[in-house]
Design an enzyme around this catalytic site. Structure first.
Site, PDB file in Angstrom:
ATOM      1  N   HIS A 125      21.216  11.954   2.227  1.00 27.45           N
ATOM      2  CA  HIS A 125      20.327  11.753   3.368  1.00 27.45           C
ATOM      3  C   HIS A 125      21.147  11.324   4.577  1.00 27.45           C
ATOM      4  O   HIS A 125      22.118  10.563   4.448  1.00 27.45           O
ATOM      5  CB  HIS A 125      19.200  10.771   3.052  1.00 27.45           C
ATOM      6  CG  HIS A 125      19.557   9.323   3.004  1.00 27.45           C
ATOM      7  ND1 HIS A 125      19.596   8.512   4.129  1.00 27.45           N
ATOM      8  CD2 HIS A 125      19.890   8.536   1.957  1.00 27.45           C
ATOM      9  CE1 HIS A 125      19.916   7.281   3.763  1.00 27.45           C
ATOM     10  NE2 HIS A 125      20.107   7.287   2.462  1.00 27.45           N
ATOM     11  N   ASP A 137      25.109   3.575   4.319  1.00 30.09           N
ATOM     12  CA  ASP A 137      23.803   4.098   3.905  1.00 30.09           C
ATOM     13  C   ASP A 137      23.179   4.935   5.013  1.00 30.09           C
ATOM     14  O   ASP A 137      22.411   4.417   5.829  1.00 30.09           O
ATOM     15  CB  ASP A 137      22.862   2.938   3.530  1.00 30.09           C
ATOM     16  CG  ASP A 137      21.510   3.446   3.044  1.00 30.09           C
ATOM     17  OD1 ASP A 137      20.545   2.666   3.100  1.00 30.09           O
ATOM     18  OD2 ASP A 137      21.435   4.625   2.631  1.00 30.09           O
ATOM     19  N   GLU A 171      14.758   9.924   4.485  1.00 34.35           N
ATOM     20  CA  GLU A 171      14.839   9.363   3.124  1.00 34.35           C
ATOM     21  C   GLU A 171      14.343   7.935   3.142  1.00 34.35           C
ATOM     22  O   GLU A 171      13.683   7.462   2.245  1.00 34.35           O
ATOM     23  CB  GLU A 171      16.279   9.435   2.620  1.00 34.35           C
ATOM     24  CG  GLU A 171      16.462   9.006   1.176  1.00 34.35           C
ATOM     25  CD  GLU A 171      16.679   7.514   0.973  1.00 34.35           C
ATOM     26  OE1 GLU A 171      16.866   6.796   1.982  1.00 34.35           O
ATOM     27  OE2 GLU A 171      16.617   7.043  -0.172  1.00 34.35           O
ATOM     28  N   GLU A 172      14.705   7.228   4.201  1.00 30.43           N
ATOM     29  CA  GLU A 172      14.375   5.800   4.261  1.00 30.43           C
ATOM     30  C   GLU A 172      12.866   5.549   4.372  1.00 30.43           C
ATOM     31  O   GLU A 172      12.409   4.439   4.165  1.00 30.43           O
ATOM     32  CB  GLU A 172      15.102   5.134   5.441  1.00 30.43           C
ATOM     33  CG  GLU A 172      16.609   5.217   5.378  1.00 30.43           C
ATOM     34  CD  GLU A 172      17.248   4.369   4.268  1.00 30.43           C
ATOM     35  OE1 GLU A 172      16.490   3.791   3.461  1.00 30.43           O
ATOM     36  OE2 GLU A 172      18.479   4.298   4.216  1.00 30.43           O
TER      37      GLU A 172
HETATM   38  N1  DTR Z   1      17.258   3.945  -1.734  1.00 29.99           N
HETATM   39  C1  DTR Z   1      18.603   4.042  -1.184  1.00 29.99           C
HETATM   40  C2  DTR Z   1      19.535   2.988  -1.716  1.00 29.99           C
HETATM   41  C3  DTR Z   1      19.528   2.870  -3.173  1.00 29.99           C
HETATM   42  C4  DTR Z   1      19.073   1.807  -3.868  1.00 29.99           C
HETATM   43  N2  DTR Z   1      19.245   2.038  -5.225  1.00 29.99           N
HETATM   44  C5  DTR Z   1      19.841   3.240  -5.364  1.00 29.99           C
HETATM   45  C6  DTR Z   1      20.256   3.888  -6.519  1.00 29.99           C
HETATM   46  C7  DTR Z   1      20.823   5.167  -6.355  1.00 29.99           C
HETATM   47  C8  DTR Z   1      21.001   5.707  -5.085  1.00 29.99           C
HETATM   48  C9  DTR Z   1      20.587   5.017  -3.919  1.00 29.99           C
HETATM   49  C10 DTR Z   1      20.015   3.793  -4.087  1.00 29.99           C
HETATM   50  C11 DTR Z   1      18.551   3.896   0.307  1.00 29.99           C
HETATM   51  O1  DTR Z   1      18.259   2.808   0.774  1.00 29.99           O
HETATM   52  O2  DTR Z   1      18.859   4.864   0.990  1.00 29.99           O
HETATM   53 ZN    ZN Z   2      18.764   2.966   2.709  1.00 34.70          ZN
HETATM   54 ZN    ZN Z   3      20.518   5.661   1.264  1.00 35.94          ZN
END
Ligand code: DTR
Ligand code: ZN
Ligand code: ZN
Ligand code: CA
Length: 438
Positions: A125, A137, A171-172
């Site tokens: 993403h 991120d 994605e967020e």
């Molecule tokens: N949801 C993702 C960060 C995240 C948290 N746990 C995992 C496990 C595997 C991949 C990503 C993640 C984000 O904040 O973009």
């Molecule tokens: Zn994130």
């Molecule tokens: Zn992420």
């Protein structure tokens, strides 16, 4: 360390290519052997990946400090990545969708060539949260697959499978972009996708090395790579549903990926395994401090190289993995130096009759000087099948898939991988043991 000349291995073991990519086992400390028939993946330049992160940082700085969905910084990020791919010869397309009252964008980039009915995808993403530039991120995953895509172009790589790369929007906000893509893909197109690799946060400042435990072939491809580096990995346990692989997995596509951790705290056991501190893997998760200084270079470099290794390895084969029953134990078992044998056990259930003449035995042992080791497969009735008998000398690690004729053994029951270190110095542990029944 063993100074005597190891006896010839009497094992009936033979390297079995892992399906999907045809990856053979590795045991040296150098980069893992590539799949049979696969060209070696190029080294991905950390400098080049970090330059992409610097560019994404500049975009965020010029657009209110973020690259979030619906903001100018996200569209500028998409345009930045698309321009590089267009210049490199990719066929790109922007898929638009609407969420939270704003237009979102997915960037899809197809590398011309390969079997259109066998597609290997890699995605990350590209959006950040609104509170910061989102360099780890998820600039880290986005930059790694961008540089890998550019490496494919520079190499003029023409694998058996068709390569497709994707940068997801929103994605967020709940995997919105990747869900939109999967939900709007005709089922005939979806069934052509033989694997989806997801990279979301792969440069965390206090990194762990986590491998998604979804598709076993993809998982083993990554685990073998890191074992070849002598870097221990753990199964990613919080990931289900937490990133863009989830919609693909729900649609029945084999998925896998890598992760270096977010706000969870690294345990003391993990500190002794990976170094770092018993604090958050990424203390700047979803914060304004997720900038270019929020990156661990070693983790970003290793994971970028692992991305390329997986793309090259999994795109080489032209066969999808046969369905099989997999029984795996990934618990680490320490091997005492020149000491008693230890075992890792898998309990096989639900398999009728005897085991096959081509039982696939996946062995993952991280151990310096593999010539110290004797490795046996012990069937439920106690029958012993020697897999490795002091061979390999000073080479490190045994990460191999052995094929054993176990047709005289009843399949169900407790199968053990038995490992003994028979020489002083050099230590290690069992990282994983897997049986695959056809
Ligand atoms: N949801 C993702 C960060 C995240 C948290 N746990 C995992 C496990 C595997 C991949 C990503 C993640 C984000 O904040 O973009
Ligand atoms: Zn994130
Ligand atoms: Zn992420
Ligand atoms: Ca590298």
């Amino acid at each position: 360390m063993n100074l005597s000349v190891p006896r010839r291995v009497t094992a009936v073991a033979a390297l079995a290519a892992l399906a999907l990519g045809g990856l053979t086992g590795t045991s040296a400390t150098a980069r893992p052997a590539e799949a049979a028939g696969a060209a070696a993946a190029p080294d991905i330049s950390l400098t080049a990946v970090k330059q992409h992160l610097t560019d994404l940082q500049s975009i965020a700085t010029a657009n209110g400090g973020n690259r979030a969905h619906g903001r100018a910084g996200y569209k500028a990020s998409i345009d930045f990545v698309k321009a590089k791919l267009d210049a490199a010869g990719y066929t790109t397309s922007l898929q638009t969708f609407t969420t939270s009252g704003a237009t979102g964008y997915n960037l899809i980039a197809d590398w011309p060539g390969g079997d259109p009915n066998q597609v290997l995808m890699a995605g990350s993403h590209l959006d950040s949260v609104s509170s910061g530039p989102g360099i780890n991120d998820n600039g880290s995953g986005s930059a790694a697959i961008l540089e890998t895509a550019l490496a494919v172009s520079r190499a003029g790589y023409q694998p058996s499978k068709h390569l497709r790369f994707a940068w997801w929007g929103a994605e967020e906000l709940g995997l919105v972009g990747s869900k939109y893509y999967v939900n709007n893909l005709p089922s005939t197109e979806r069934s052509k996708i033989k694997g989806y690799l997801n990279f979301d946060m792969i440069g965390s400042p206090n990194p762990g090395y986590f491998v998604y435990d979804d598709d076993p072939t993809i998982e083993q491809t990554f685990k073998s790579y890191f074992a070849g580096l002598g870097v221990p990995t753990e199964i990613e346990t919080e990931g289900d549903g937490r990133s863009d692989h989830a919609p693909f997995k729900s649609a029945g596509v084999p998925v896998g990926g890598l992760f270096t951790g977010a706000s969870r705290v690294k345990t003391s056991a993990q500190v002794s395994k990976w170094g770092g501190t018993a604090t958050a893997f990424d203390r700047c998760y979803h914060s304004s401090c997720d900038t270019t200084s929020n990156i661990n270079d070693t983790a970003l470099d290793r994971n970028s190289d692992a991305v390329a290794h997986a793309i090259w390895t999994l795109s080489a084969g032209s066969t999808t993995p046969p369905p099989g029953k997999v029984f795996e134990n990934t618990a680490d078992v320490s091997i005492p130096d020149n000491g008693a044998a230890v075992t890792s056990t898998v309990n096989v259930t639900g398999v009728t009759g005897n085991a096959p003449s081509n039982l696939s035995v996946g062995v993952d042992i991280v151990h310096t000087y593999k010539g110290d080791l004797v490795v046996d497969l012990v069937a439920p009735d106690g029958s012993v099948y020697n897999l490795h008998n002091r061979a390999g000398g000073s080479a490190d690690n045994i990460v191999q898939t052995f094929t054993v004729n176990a047709s005289s053994e009843v399949a169900n029951g407790a199968w053990k991988l038995r490992v003994q270190d028979r020489a002083t110095y050099d230590t290690g542990y069992v990282n994983g043991f897997k049986l695959t029944f056809p």
